[in-house]
Scaffold this motif. Structure first.
Motif, PDB file in Angstrom:
ATOM      1  N   GLY A 188      16.287 -80.358   6.803  1.00 30.06           N
ATOM      2  CA  GLY A 188      17.551 -79.646   6.950  1.00 30.06           C
ATOM      3  C   GLY A 188      17.842 -78.853   5.693  1.00 30.06           C
ATOM      4  O   GLY A 188      17.298 -79.156   4.627  1.00 30.06           O
TER       5      GLY A 188
ATOM      6  N   PRO B  45      24.576 -78.128   3.497  1.00 31.22           N
ATOM      7  CA  PRO B  45      25.174 -78.610   2.244  1.00 31.22           C
ATOM      8  C   PRO B  45      24.619 -79.954   1.769  1.00 31.22           C
ATOM      9  O   PRO B  45      24.359 -80.118   0.574  1.00 31.22           O
ATOM     10  CB  PRO B  45      26.661 -78.741   2.592  1.00 31.22           C
ATOM     11  CG  PRO B  45      26.884 -77.754   3.690  1.00 31.22           C
ATOM     12  CD  PRO B  45      25.612 -77.738   4.482  1.00 31.22           C
ATOM     13  N   ALA B  46      24.408 -80.911   2.683  1.00 34.43           N
ATOM     14  CA  ALA B  46      23.898 -82.220   2.252  1.00 34.43           C
ATOM     15  C   ALA B  46      22.508 -82.058   1.641  1.00 34.43           C
ATOM     16  O   ALA B  46      22.212 -82.619   0.583  1.00 34.43           O
ATOM     17  CB  ALA B  46      23.843 -83.181   3.447  1.00 34.43           C
TER      18      ALA B  46
ATOM     19  N   GLU C  47      13.754 -76.225   6.665  1.00 36.79           N
ATOM     20  CA  GLU C  47      14.907 -75.704   7.410  1.00 36.79           C
ATOM     21  C   GLU C  47      14.384 -74.912   8.600  1.00 36.79           C
ATOM     22  O   GLU C  47      13.568 -74.017   8.443  1.00 36.79           O
ATOM     23  CB  GLU C  47      15.773 -74.832   6.491  1.00 36.79           C
ATOM     24  CG  GLU C  47      16.839 -74.003   7.198  1.00 36.79           C
ATOM     25  CD  GLU C  47      17.782 -74.799   8.099  1.00 36.79           C
ATOM     26  OE1 GLU C  47      18.426 -75.733   7.628  1.00 36.79           O
ATOM     27  OE2 GLU C  47      17.859 -74.473   9.306  1.00 36.79           O
ATOM     28  N   LYS C  48      14.886 -75.244   9.775  1.00 38.31           N
ATOM     29  CA  LYS C  48      14.317 -74.608  10.978  1.00 38.31           C
ATOM     30  C   LYS C  48      14.935 -73.251  11.296  1.00 38.31           C
ATOM     31  O   LYS C  48      14.352 -72.458  12.018  1.00 38.31           O
ATOM     32  CB  LYS C  48      14.433 -75.537  12.178  1.00 38.31           C
ATOM     33  CG  LYS C  48      15.842 -75.792  12.639  1.00 38.31           C
ATOM     34  CD  LYS C  48      15.855 -76.588  13.924  1.00 38.31           C
ATOM     35  CE  LYS C  48      17.283 -76.817  14.360  1.00 38.31           C
ATOM     36  NZ  LYS C  48      17.442 -77.427  15.636  1.00 38.31           N
TER      37      LYS C  48
ATOM     38  N   GLN D  67      25.842 -75.437   9.193  1.00 36.86           N
ATOM     39  CA  GLN D  67      27.011 -75.054   9.991  1.00 36.86           C
ATOM     40  C   GLN D  67      28.046 -74.260   9.204  1.00 36.86           C
ATOM     41  O   GLN D  67      28.742 -73.427   9.766  1.00 36.86           O
ATOM     42  CB  GLN D  67      27.736 -76.296  10.497  1.00 36.86           C
ATOM     43  CG  GLN D  67      27.001 -77.156  11.441  1.00 36.86           C
ATOM     44  CD  GLN D  67      27.730 -78.490  11.554  1.00 36.86           C
ATOM     45  OE1 GLN D  67      28.892 -78.552  11.907  1.00 36.86           O
ATOM     46  NE2 GLN D  67      27.031 -79.562  11.246  1.00 36.86           N
TER      47      GLN D  67
ATOM     48  N   ASN E  78      39.112 -75.495   1.897  1.00 35.18           N
ATOM     49  CA  ASN E  78      39.284 -76.844   1.367  1.00 35.18           C
ATOM     50  C   ASN E  78      38.126 -77.294   0.488  1.00 35.18           C
ATOM     51  O   ASN E  78      37.896 -78.474   0.321  1.00 35.18           O
ATOM     52  CB  ASN E  78      39.494 -77.842   2.522  1.00 35.18           C
ATOM     53  CG  ASN E  78      38.386 -77.732   3.563  1.00 35.18           C
ATOM     54  OD1 ASN E  78      37.391 -77.064   3.340  1.00 35.18           O
ATOM     55  ND2 ASN E  78      38.557 -78.407   4.690  1.00 35.18           N
TER      56      ASN E  78
ATOM     57  N   ALA F  19      11.227 -79.907  11.427  1.00 31.24           N
ATOM     58  CA  ALA F  19      10.619 -81.247  11.416  1.00 31.24           C
ATOM     59  C   ALA F  19      10.604 -81.772  12.839  1.00 31.24           C
ATOM     60  O   ALA F  19      11.655 -81.962  13.448  1.00 31.24           O
ATOM     61  CB  ALA F  19      11.427 -82.172  10.515  1.00 31.24           C
TER      62      ALA F  19
ATOM     63  N   ASN G 203      19.762 -83.271   8.674  1.00 24.16           N
ATOM     64  CA  ASN G 203      19.630 -82.244   9.725  1.00 24.16           C
ATOM     65  C   ASN G 203      20.935 -81.958  10.464  1.00 24.16           C
ATOM     66  O   ASN G 203      20.930 -81.243  11.457  1.00 24.16           O
ATOM     67  CB  ASN G 203      18.541 -82.670  10.729  1.00 24.16           C
ATOM     68  CG  ASN G 203      18.868 -83.997  11.379  1.00 24.16           C
ATOM     69  OD1 ASN G 203      19.641 -84.765  10.823  1.00 24.16           O
ATOM     70  ND2 ASN G 203      18.301 -84.270  12.519  1.00 24.16           N
TER      71      ASN G 203
ATOM     72  N   GLN H  76      39.701 -71.904  14.043  1.00 27.51           N
ATOM     73  CA  GLN H  76      39.176 -70.908  13.105  1.00 27.51           C
ATOM     74  C   GLN H  76      38.544 -69.733  13.847  1.00 27.51           C
ATOM     75  O   GLN H  76      38.700 -68.581  13.460  1.00 27.51           O
ATOM     76  CB  GLN H  76      38.159 -71.557  12.166  1.00 27.51           C
ATOM     77  CG  GLN H  76      38.815 -72.399  11.099  1.00 27.51           C
ATOM     78  CD  GLN H  76      37.812 -73.229  10.316  1.00 27.51           C
ATOM     79  OE1 GLN H  76      36.811 -73.687  10.848  1.00 27.51           O
ATOM     80  NE2 GLN H  76      38.093 -73.453   9.062  1.00 27.51           N
TER      81      GLN H  76
ATOM     82  N   GLY I 284      24.935 -86.577   5.248  1.00 27.36           N
ATOM     83  CA  GLY I 284      25.701 -85.508   5.903  1.00 27.36           C
ATOM     84  C   GLY I 284      26.097 -85.845   7.326  1.00 27.36           C
ATOM     85  O   GLY I 284      26.150 -87.012   7.731  1.00 27.36           O
ATOM     86  N   ASP I 285      26.322 -84.806   8.122  1.00 29.08           N
ATOM     87  CA  ASP I 285      26.850 -84.971   9.484  1.00 29.08           C
ATOM     88  C   ASP I 285      25.941 -85.771  10.407  1.00 29.08           C
ATOM     89  O   ASP I 285      26.376 -86.236  11.456  1.00 29.08           O
ATOM     90  CB  ASP I 285      27.071 -83.585  10.122  1.00 29.08           C
ATOM     91  CG  ASP I 285      28.334 -82.922   9.623  1.00 29.08           C
ATOM     92  OD1 ASP I 285      28.899 -83.407   8.623  1.00 29.08           O
ATOM     93  OD2 ASP I 285      28.761 -81.914  10.224  1.00 29.08           O
TER      94      ASP I 285
ATOM     95  N   GLN J 260      32.665 -83.117   6.731  1.00 26.29           N
ATOM     96  CA  GLN J 260      33.109 -81.937   6.011  1.00 26.29           C
ATOM     97  C   GLN J 260      32.049 -81.579   4.978  1.00 26.29           C
ATOM     98  O   GLN J 260      31.143 -82.381   4.713  1.00 26.29           O
ATOM     99  CB  GLN J 260      34.431 -82.245   5.278  1.00 26.29           C
ATOM    100  CG  GLN J 260      35.626 -82.368   6.201  1.00 26.29           C
ATOM    101  CD  GLN J 260      36.162 -81.005   6.623  1.00 26.29           C
ATOM    102  OE1 GLN J 260      36.803 -80.316   5.855  1.00 26.29           O
ATOM    103  NE2 GLN J 260      35.882 -80.605   7.837  1.00 26.29           N
ATOM    104  N   VAL J 261      32.209 -80.390   4.351  1.00 28.07           N
ATOM    105  CA  VAL J 261      31.227 -79.998   3.339  1.00 28.07           C
ATOM    106  C   VAL J 261      31.259 -80.965   2.153  1.00 28.07           C
ATOM    107  O   VAL J 261      30.216 -81.416   1.679  1.00 28.07           O
ATOM    108  CB  VAL J 261      31.474 -78.551   2.862  1.00 28.07           C
ATOM    109  CG1 VAL J 261      30.495 -78.191   1.762  1.00 28.07           C
ATOM    110  CG2 VAL J 261      31.337 -77.578   4.010  1.00 28.07           C
TER     111      VAL J 261
END
Ligand SMILES: Cc1cc2nc3c(=O)[nH]c(=O)nc-3n(C[C@H](O)[C@H](O)[C@H](O)COP(=O)(O)OP(=O)(O)OC[C@H]3O[C@@H](n4cnc5c(N)ncnc54)[C@H](O)[C@@H]3O)c2cc1C
Length: 304
Positions: A10, A13-14, A33-34, A40, A49, A81, A109, A156, A272-273, A281-282
């Protein structure tokens, strides 16, 4: 001695934060990174934020992170991957273009856009149906668009589209928004936005291009239509982790970790997510990435 190799799956950010910490800790860091670096957040028009960067665009924030990681020597491979194995203490990540070996791996990812799964969605995807207003919003300048969703992303997207489009109709499944109050307040002040609550999207219609969205008015139990050229689906994210079984334990598709980001396989971390957590969040992805990298560095030190 050659530096220990860490592969990061991935490039959001993470992953980028993990790469920064790994490089500063003396390990090599290869990011797979694919699609495109940034993840996101690159789809987010304005991030309000993230500390020290008020009102920055998601793309700019992602670029800054990627540049920092690359300046520190992180390597980038544009590859997906596909599978992950561990044999004799060494990991191998199989991609479309090669196999990458590593002493430790961090899975970062993220998650991908959830689909509604209604008729016409797949057929008209890229022909009016989209999951990213930042990427595709400009194609619908002065036209009519629909946003489907009730969280921060939907809010948003609708705010962004209102500055480009003639009219934006927002369809929410229940009787309110679940995103930040400040965003909902901004949305309610926009003249060209119509919000329709209790609306369950049932179909996307159009010959070769999207022409209208059908939805069930749950109060009147009546099917209605919203004419539009663009429809943006923002109903959340879905993890994609089956490919990493059995090296990780999954809970509703998300990877289970402890607070050091360790999975059930020694040397394998998730950040991460993609992992089981409450707040996605980031800043929390960054935090996970930093912890995963430091945990990986400590694991590698104990191995040598
Ligand atoms: C529209 C929108 C607005 C948002 N607004 C905000 C905001 O204002 N503030 C905030 O803090 N957060 C916001 N978020 C949430 C934030 O973007 C995420 O929490 C954060 O990006 C998670 O980072 P991550 O690195 O864990 O995963 P992701 O950002 O999802 O990155 C994962 C990356 O991994 C890649 N990948 C996936 N599978 C593979 C594979 N098998 N092989 C190789 N690469 C792979 C993906 O292409 C992606 O680039 C928003 C999200 C969206 C969608």
């Amino acid at each position: 001695m050659l530096p220990k190799k860490v592969v990061i799956i991935g490039g959001g950010p993470a992953a980028l934060t993990a790469a920064i910490y790994l490089r500063r800790g003396g390990a090599s860091a290869t990011i797979l990174e694919k699609e495109a670096l940034g993840g996101q957040i690159a789809d987010c028009p304005k991030v309000d934020n993230y500390p020290a960067c008020p009102s920055i665009s998601g793309l700019e924030l992602a670029d800054k992170m990627a540049n920092q990681a690359m300046e520190l020597g992180a390597e980038i491979e544009l590859d997906e991957a596909l599978s992950l194995q561990k044999e004799g203490g060494l990991f191998s990540v199989k991609g479309n273009y090669g196999t990458y070996t590593a002493d430790a791996v961090i899975i970062a990812n993220g998650a991908k856009h959830a689909h509604l799964g209604v008729p016409g969605e797949d057929r008209l995807s890229g022909r009016g149906v989209s999951y990213c207003a930042v990427c595709d919003g400009a194609f619908f300048k002065n036209q009519e668009t629909v946003v489907i969703g009730d969280g921060n992303s939907a809010l948003q997207y609708a705010i962004l589209l209102s500055s480009l489009c003639k009219k934006v109709t927002v369809l929410t499944l229940f009787d309110r928004f679940f995103g930040e109050e400040s965003l909902a307040k901004t949305l309610s002040s926009l003249q060209n936005v119509e919000v329709i609550h209790n609306a369950s999207t049932t179909e996307f219609l159009g010959e070769n291009k999207l022409e209208k969205v059908l939805y069930l008015d749950k109060v009147g139990s009546e099917t209605k239509e919203a004419p539009c050229q663009g429809a943006f689906i923002a109903i959340g994210q879905k993890p994609d982790n089956d490919r990493f079984r059995p090296l990780v334990e999954l809970d509703k598709g998300y990877i289970v970790t402890d607070e050091t980001m360790a999975t059930l396989t020694p040397g394998l971390y998730a950040a991460g997510d993609t992992r089981v957590k409450k707040i996605r969040q980031v800043v929390t992805a960054d935090s996970d990435g930093a912890i995963a990298a430091l945990s990986a560095l400590s694991y590698l030190k104990n191995q040598s």
